[in-house]
Design an enzyme around this catalytic site. Structure first.
Site, PDB file in Angstrom:
ATOM      1  N   HIS A 149       0.828  -1.217   0.000  1.00 21.76           N
ATOM      2  CA  HIS A 149       0.000   0.000   0.000  1.00 21.76           C
ATOM      3  C   HIS A 149       0.861   1.266   0.000  1.00 21.76           C
ATOM      4  O   HIS A 149       0.361   2.358   0.266  1.00 21.76           O
ATOM      5  CB  HIS A 149      -0.971  -0.008   1.190  1.00 21.76           C
ATOM      6  CG  HIS A 149      -2.043  -1.057   1.058  1.00 21.76           C
ATOM      7  ND1 HIS A 149      -2.888  -1.419   2.080  1.00 21.76           N
ATOM      8  CD2 HIS A 149      -2.413  -1.827  -0.010  1.00 21.76           C
ATOM      9  CE1 HIS A 149      -3.723  -2.367   1.660  1.00 21.76           C
ATOM     10  NE2 HIS A 149      -3.450  -2.635   0.408  1.00 21.76           N
TER      11      HIS A 149
ATOM     12  N   CYS B  26      11.908  17.823 -10.612  1.00 22.69           N
ATOM     13  CA  CYS B  26      11.318  18.818 -11.525  1.00 22.69           C
ATOM     14  C   CYS B  26      10.612  19.945 -10.761  1.00 22.69           C
ATOM     15  O   CYS B  26      10.026  20.834 -11.387  1.00 22.69           O
ATOM     16  CB  CYS B  26      10.349  18.139 -12.488  1.00 22.69           C
ATOM     17  SG  CYS B  26       8.813  17.604 -11.706  1.00 22.69           S
TER      18      CYS B  26
ATOM     19  N   PRO C 170      -4.892 -10.654  18.503  1.00 24.75           N
ATOM     20  CA  PRO C 170      -5.536 -10.859  19.808  1.00 24.75           C
ATOM     21  C   PRO C 170      -7.052 -10.960  19.737  1.00 24.75           C
ATOM     22  O   PRO C 170      -7.689 -11.457  20.672  1.00 24.75           O
ATOM     23  CB  PRO C 170      -5.134  -9.600  20.593  1.00 24.75           C
ATOM     24  CG  PRO C 170      -4.865  -8.563  19.555  1.00 24.75           C
ATOM     25  CD  PRO C 170      -4.357  -9.300  18.341  1.00 24.75           C
ATOM     26  N   ASN C 171      -7.649 -10.519  18.633  1.00 22.74           N
ATOM     27  CA  ASN C 171      -9.114 -10.402  18.594  1.00 22.74           C
ATOM     28  C   ASN C 171      -9.823 -11.377  17.675  1.00 22.74           C
ATOM     29  O   ASN C 171     -11.008 -11.662  17.887  1.00 22.74           O
ATOM     30  CB  ASN C 171      -9.511  -8.983  18.156  1.00 22.74           C
ATOM     31  CG  ASN C 171      -8.803  -7.919  18.974  1.00 22.74           C
ATOM     32  OD1 ASN C 171      -8.667  -8.068  20.184  1.00 22.74           O
ATOM     33  ND2 ASN C 171      -8.315  -6.867  18.319  1.00 22.74           N
TER      34      ASN C 171
HETATM   35  P1  OAD Z   1      -7.631  -3.545  10.034  1.00 25.33           P
HETATM   36  O1  OAD Z   1      -7.847  -2.330  10.833  1.00 25.33           O
HETATM   37  O2  OAD Z   1      -8.698  -3.950   9.085  1.00 25.33           O
HETATM   38  O3  OAD Z   1      -7.375  -4.770  11.008  1.00 25.33           O
HETATM   39  C1  OAD Z   1      -6.458  -4.689  12.066  1.00 25.33           C
HETATM   40  C2  OAD Z   1      -6.338  -6.049  12.695  1.00 25.33           C
HETATM   41  O4  OAD Z   1      -5.335  -5.985  13.693  1.00 25.33           O
HETATM   42  C3  OAD Z   1      -7.614  -6.535  13.399  1.00 25.33           C
HETATM   43  O5  OAD Z   1      -7.870  -7.880  13.003  1.00 25.33           O
HETATM   44  C4  OAD Z   1      -7.265  -6.469  14.886  1.00 25.33           C
HETATM   45  O6  OAD Z   1      -7.892  -7.501  15.622  1.00 25.33           O
HETATM   46  C5  OAD Z   1      -5.770  -6.656  14.839  1.00 25.33           C
HETATM   47  N1  OAD Z   1      -5.036  -6.096  15.987  1.00 25.33           N
HETATM   48  C6  OAD Z   1      -5.354  -5.056  16.784  1.00 25.33           C
HETATM   49  N2  OAD Z   1      -4.384  -4.819  17.691  1.00 25.33           N
HETATM   50  C7  OAD Z   1      -3.413  -5.754  17.469  1.00 25.33           C
HETATM   51  C8  OAD Z   1      -2.155  -6.034  18.060  1.00 25.33           C
HETATM   52  N3  OAD Z   1      -1.664  -5.305  19.073  1.00 25.33           N
HETATM   53  N4  OAD Z   1      -1.428  -7.065  17.570  1.00 25.33           N
HETATM   54  C9  OAD Z   1      -1.910  -7.809  16.543  1.00 25.33           C
HETATM   55  N5  OAD Z   1      -3.087  -7.580  15.927  1.00 25.33           N
HETATM   56  C10 OAD Z   1      -3.833  -6.564  16.380  1.00 25.33           C
HETATM   57  O7  OAD Z   1      -6.218  -3.390   9.304  1.00 25.33           O
HETATM   58  P2  OAD Z   1      -5.644  -4.144   8.006  1.00 25.33           P
HETATM   59  O8  OAD Z   1      -6.108  -5.547   7.936  1.00 25.33           O
HETATM   60  O9  OAD Z   1      -4.196  -3.890   7.963  1.00 25.33           O
HETATM   61  O10 OAD Z   1      -5.892   0.065   3.131  1.00 25.33           O
HETATM   62  O11 OAD Z   1      -6.369  -3.311   6.889  1.00 25.33           O
HETATM   63  C11 OAD Z   1      -5.948  -3.347   5.606  1.00 25.33           C
HETATM   64  C12 OAD Z   1      -6.182  -2.065   4.907  1.00 25.33           C
HETATM   65  O12 OAD Z   1      -7.439  -1.470   5.273  1.00 25.33           O
HETATM   66  C13 OAD Z   1      -5.232  -0.939   5.200  1.00 25.33           C
HETATM   67  O13 OAD Z   1      -3.959  -1.094   4.671  1.00 25.33           O
HETATM   68  C14 OAD Z   1      -5.950   0.208   4.573  1.00 25.33           C
HETATM   69  C15 OAD Z   1      -7.336  -0.036   5.103  1.00 25.33           C
HETATM   70  O14 OAD Z   1      -8.381   0.362   4.293  1.00 25.33           O
HETATM   71  C16 OAD Z   1      -5.745   1.155   2.359  1.00 25.33           C
HETATM   72  O15 OAD Z   1      -5.682   2.259   2.832  1.00 25.33           O
HETATM   73  C17 OAD Z   1      -5.678   0.870   0.890  1.00 25.33           C
END
Ligand code: OAD
Length: 268
Positions: free
Chosen positions: A126, A177, A239-240
């Protein structure tokens, strides 16, 4: 003995025996650095509408018409990104790479914290908020996270109005540029970066650590699927929730900042 000690030891032994272990990381890995995730309660998408800020046209429209709503969130994000530091989860991944076990990290995160913790072989699908991409010549250059944030905040504070034109007036100039650049991040509807490299790594892997992701955003959600299809073991830390229950070999319901250092301790 901790509650998930058996799983931690199992993950460590799988990693120690691997020949091409990789990680696929999401927003949860940076949660312990103080950066809110997108979809957890109180996350980014609870506060902002992706249609209003997640696409370039939506963001431009919101800036022009509702900047009074956007500005406080934007300043808040600048503070959060300025204060953030890599956490023990990031550092444990960098250490696993130094040991020669982890071959690369594919990340959906744009916060630069994997680099700052020392991970070298990184695929940022991303993009990276602290790499600027020129809208004219497409040249890219990196900026220092903290000084860039300070410059943006000073620029905003000096504006007498906050709309698209005034925002563009403080945009970073291209080193090549001198025209306008934007952060090199992937907005909704834009092409994901380095996708062939990400899929190649997933296909080649014999172990994939799936860390801190909700697994709902594609194509990133295909990486574990591809790795599993080609025979990799999946170690999932969250964790969730476990977004890939059918294909997970070891599930550790812990924060990555706690589980990853614990795994590292069990690897000689
Ligand atoms: P999400 O916000 O969708 O999910 C975050 C995940 O991290 C959840 O499953 C939580 O349970 C978990 N989580 C929370 N705290 C944690 C911790 N301390 N250790 C481990 N896990 C934990 O984020 P992503 O899956 O990364 O895209 O979302 C993907 C994309 O959604 C992002 O890159 C962004 C967004 O739209 C774009 O901007 C294109």
């Amino acid at each position: 003995m901790g509650r998930w000690d058996k799983e931690i030891k199992e993950a460590a032994s799988i990693l120690a025996e691997s020949t091409f272990a990789i990680a696929s990381s999401g927003a949860g890995v940076s949660a312990e650095s103080g950066i809110p995730t997108f979809r957890d309660p109180g996350g980014v998408w609870d506060k902002l509408d992706p249609a209003e800020v997640g696409t370039t046209s939506g963001l431009m429209n919101t800036l022009q018409t509702k900047s009074h709503i956007l500005l406080p969130f934007f300043l808040d994000f600048l503070d959060i990104f300025e204060r953030a530091e890599p956490n023990p989860g990031h550092y444990a991944l960098a250490s696993l790479e130094k040991k020669g076990i982890l071959k690369c990290v594919i990340t959906q995160n744009v916060d630069n914290l994997h680099q700052e913790s020392g991970t070298m072989n990184l695929i940022e699908v991303h993009g990276n908020f602290f790499r600027m991409s020129c809208l004219s010549c497409r040249n890219k250059h990196t900026v220092n996270r903290k000084s860039f944030i300070r410059e943006v905040r000073n620029g905003i504070n000096a504006l007498d109005k906050f709309d698209v034109d005034s925002f563009l007036s403080i945009a970073e100039s291209c080193e090549q540029c001198s025209r306008i650049t934007r952060p090199d991040v992937v907005m909704f509807g834009e092409s994901v970066q380095e996708l062939p490299a990400a899929f190649q790594a997933a296909e080649k892997s014999d172990v994939m650590l799936v860390l801190g992701t909700s697994g709902v955003v594609y194509p990133a959600a295909y990486f574990p699927v591809k790795a599993k299809e080609t025979g990799a073991k999946i170690i999932l830390i969250n964790p969730n929730e476990n977004p890939f229950p059918g294909m997970t070999d070891v599930y550790i319901p812990m924060k990555t900042g706690e589980a990853m250092p614990a795994i590292l301790e069990h690897i000689p």
